[in-house]
Design an enzyme around this catalytic site. Structure first.
Site, short mmCIF file in Angstrom:
data_model
loop_
_atom_site.label_atom_id
_atom_site.label_comp_id
_atom_site.label_asym_id
_atom_site.label_seq_id
_atom_site.Cartn_x
_atom_site.Cartn_y
_atom_site.Cartn_z
N ARG A 1 -12.84 30.62 15.47
CA ARG A 1 -11.57 31.33 15.37
C ARG A 1 -11.56 32.43 14.33
O ARG A 1 -10.85 33.42 14.47
CB ARG A 1 -10.45 30.33 15.06
CG ARG A 1 -10.19 29.33 16.17
CD ARG A 1 -9.08 28.38 15.76
NE ARG A 1 -8.85 27.35 16.76
CZ ARG A 1 -7.99 26.36 16.62
NH1 ARG A 1 -7.28 26.28 15.51
NH2 ARG A 1 -7.84 25.45 17.56
N ASN B 1 -18.15 21.97 20.04
CA ASN B 1 -17.43 21.40 18.91
C ASN B 1 -15.98 21.89 18.83
O ASN B 1 -15.13 21.20 18.28
CB ASN B 1 -18.16 21.75 17.61
CG ASN B 1 -17.36 21.40 16.38
OD1 ASN B 1 -17.16 20.23 16.05
ND2 ASN B 1 -16.86 22.43 15.70
N LEU C 1 -8.91 19.89 7.80
CA LEU C 1 -7.82 19.41 8.66
C LEU C 1 -7.34 18.04 8.21
O LEU C 1 -6.13 17.77 8.17
CB LEU C 1 -8.30 19.35 10.11
CG LEU C 1 -7.24 19.05 11.17
CD1 LEU C 1 -6.21 20.16 11.23
CD2 LEU C 1 -7.89 18.86 12.54
N TYR D 1 -4.31 13.92 22.85
CA TYR D 1 -5.61 14.26 22.28
C TYR D 1 -6.68 13.29 22.78
O TYR D 1 -7.77 13.69 23.18
CB TYR D 1 -5.53 14.23 20.76
CG TYR D 1 -6.84 14.53 20.06
CD1 TYR D 1 -7.24 15.84 19.85
CD2 TYR D 1 -7.67 13.50 19.62
CE1 TYR D 1 -8.44 16.12 19.20
CE2 TYR D 1 -8.86 13.76 18.98
CZ TYR D 1 -9.25 15.08 18.77
OH TYR D 1 -10.44 15.35 18.15
N GLY E 1 -15.18 23.35 8.84
CA GLY E 1 -15.36 21.91 8.92
C GLY E 1 -16.66 21.44 9.53
O GLY E 1 -17.76 21.85 9.13
N ILE E 2 -16.54 20.58 10.52
CA ILE E 2 -17.70 19.98 11.18
C ILE E 2 -18.57 21.04 11.82
O ILE E 2 -19.81 20.97 11.77
CB ILE E 2 -17.24 18.94 12.22
CG1 ILE E 2 -16.62 17.73 11.51
CG2 ILE E 2 -18.40 18.49 13.09
CD1 ILE E 2 -15.96 16.73 12.45
N ASP F 1 -12.60 34.25 22.73
CA ASP F 1 -11.45 33.38 22.95
C ASP F 1 -11.80 32.40 24.06
O ASP F 1 -11.91 32.77 25.23
CB ASP F 1 -10.24 34.23 23.36
CG ASP F 1 -8.98 33.39 23.60
OD1 ASP F 1 -9.06 32.15 23.46
OD2 ASP F 1 -7.94 33.98 23.93
#
Length: 248
Positions: free
Chosen positions: A37, A85, A186, A149, A16-17, A58
């Protein structure tokens, strides 16, 4: 090539971003250490971006931030830019959200960001640098079910402003980019789970003055600017990339 000669560390770079940010920084001349990840995606991306490397880590580990910054310095001799990010999403009714979920969200979105700012800040104190934190429109506005969030990103916004003042004597600039709804995998996964995705997207777009979602490339362009010397007199700022959503 306004980032020519600079070295950047980008977290959450494997989708993504984050992928768009890493790609844009590399296109503008930066050498980029990627982390994220997916080791598979990270390794593939590093092969595509000249001068880039992938380092698996991690971010929940206490020593991950120091490890990543040390790896960046070992590979390139310095670190000039940190882009925080990496993040996890969270939705749920505020009054019924378990404390474990709150902690998990803050561990990635807030505490890992803080540790990386500390580790990079220590290295940048002799040379200066730029830290760009990816926050959210939700750091500034309230949306039902997004309270946890929002709080995790709001904490990062407050930290950005405080760090900008504290680190200014060392010529370290600290800024935030606050995306609105962005067309990422997402977002698409969220849309696909709804009963009527087309109607849901029309509703989303109707709330955005510019009438469209952000693209990952929109976010990457803003990050590239804040990371560069073109933004040499900007620190402590939060740049909204939400098509005018928070201006209403």
């Amino acid at each position: 090539m306004r980032l020519d000669g600079k070295v950047a560390l980008v977290t959450g770079a494997t989708s993504g971003i984050g992928t768009a940010i890493a790609s844009r920084l590399a296109e503008e001349g930066a050498q980029v250490l990627l982390t994220g990840r997916s080791a598979t995606h990270g390794t593939q991306l590093a092969r595509r971006l000249p001068g880039s490397r992938f380092h698996a880590a991690d971010l929940l580990r206490e020593d991950a931030a120091d490890e990543l910054v040390a790896s960046c310095v070992a590979a390139y001799g310095r670190i000039d830019v940190l882009v925080n990010n990496a993040a996890v999403d969270h939705t749920g009714d505020l009054v019924s959200t378990p404390t474990t979920e709150v902690r998990e969200t803050f561990e990635v979105n807030t505490f890992a960001t803080l540790r990386l700012m500390q580790a990079a800040g220590r290295r940048m104190m002799g040379t200066g640098g730029s830290i760009v934190n990816i926050t959210s429109r939700l750091a500034s506005v309230g949306v039902p079910t997004m309270g946890v969030y929002s709080a995790s990103k709001g904490a990062v916004l407050a930290l950005t402003r405080a760090a900008a003042v504290e680190l200014a004597p060392y010529h370290i600039r600290v800024n935030a980019v606050a995306p609105g709804m962005t067309r990422t995998p997402l977002y698409q996964a969220w849309l696909d789970r709804l009963p009527d995705p087309a109607a849901a997207e029309r509703d989303v777009l109707a709330r955005i003055p510019l009438g469209r979602l952000a693209s990952p490339e929109d976010i990457a362009a803003a990050v590239s600017y804040l990371a560069s010397d073109d933004a040499a007199y900007i620190t402590g700022a939060s740049l909204p990339l939400d098509g005018g959503y928070t201006a209403q």
